[in-house]
Design an enzyme around this catalytic site. Sequence first.
Site, mmCIF file in Angstrom:
data_model
loop_
_atom_site.group_PDB
_atom_site.id
_atom_site.type_symbol
_atom_site.label_atom_id
_atom_site.label_comp_id
_atom_site.label_asym_id
_atom_site.label_seq_id
_atom_site.Cartn_x
_atom_site.Cartn_y
_atom_site.Cartn_z
ATOM 1 N N GLY A 227 0.809 -1.203 0.000
ATOM 2 C CA GLY A 227 0.000 0.000 0.000
ATOM 3 C C GLY A 227 0.845 1.257 0.000
ATOM 4 C CG ASP A 228 1.111 5.742 -1.760
ATOM 5 O OD1 ASP A 228 1.690 6.256 -0.772
ATOM 6 O OD2 ASP A 228 1.057 6.294 -2.877
ATOM 7 C CG HIS A 247 14.630 11.508 5.794
ATOM 8 N ND1 HIS A 247 15.981 11.263 5.807
ATOM 9 C CD2 HIS A 247 14.068 10.387 5.264
ATOM 10 C CE1 HIS A 247 16.226 10.068 5.299
ATOM 11 N NE2 HIS A 247 15.079 9.524 4.967
#
Length: 354
Positions: A227-228, A247
Amino acid sequence: MEVPPDPAQVERLATLLQGHAVTQLLASAARFRIPDLLAEDALPVAGISARTGIPVSALNRYLPALEGLGIVRCEPDGTYRVTPLGRLLRSDTGSLHGQALMAGDEYYGAWQELDHCLLTGESAFHARHGRGLWEMAAGKPDLAAGFARTMRWNSARALSDVLALYDFTAARLVVDLGAGDATLLCGVLARYPKARGLAVEQGSMAAHAAATVREAGLDQRCAVQTGDIRRAVPSGGNVYLLKSVIHNWPDAAAVDILRTVRDAMPAGSQLLLVEKAHDSADPQAALRDLTMMVLFAGQDRTPAEYHALLIRAGFTPSAPRLGSSGMCLIAATADSVGHRDAARPMPNTGEPPR
């Protein structure tokens, strides 16, 4: 009257300008797997030629350059042996093999777009390749493998700090978001045998995470979910991990990701934000920060800056904790958990363990 330049300064600057050549020397050693060939026994130049396809005449010029960098050593009988430094480039056990491959290829091209990056703040990687690192990795298995290998090295180095900075005794389900190859999560589960794990990664990396879980013998306690996390985060965990993810993003995108995580977190759960703390006193800090700008349009941040991002995203963060290697861990709870049902489900490569 102009003062003539200091010869030592001229020499130093000339050496710095050879950085591009050094990068490609090391990348070629990794691509031809020369440290692998020399891992067990020293070989004559002809033997190295037979196994790499590089002509003897070229090796007679190339190998002394690698020797000058401390990667190989020429024995009195004319054979070559890999050094301890060169072993770090081995494809089987070398921790920097993947990084060397990327430094000599995709990253190398990205740095050629540094001027564009400085003028626009946009990712130099995207400007050079027309797509981001994650999108490129999805279609380039070698790039994905190299990146996974680098993330394994980074996570292994951070593991001792994470275990020293946070007590996972109460963890029931640890959800590692952007888990890389799941080295960090597997290390936590190995230390805390009552905890279960869920590694969440994009498609190109999820297979590497699954392989690490299998290697660690944790199939029954840890699942991998594709998944994203920019769009949806699984609920159900009581500890969420975000290591070396934020980051990669500028402030606005970072806050959006953190809010997505917050909305998925059940009441009483905690987020552990783990990042390398930016320290201006570290001579390498500025280069690491600029690398994030070049690759992702992201940035390294101080502990106070990560703390502020968490507050903007609706978290109540604890005071930052610093490990011996410079890793920063901030434990945070969600100010509001009322939006957690808004998170959309993601496809699974395996069901989370029960």
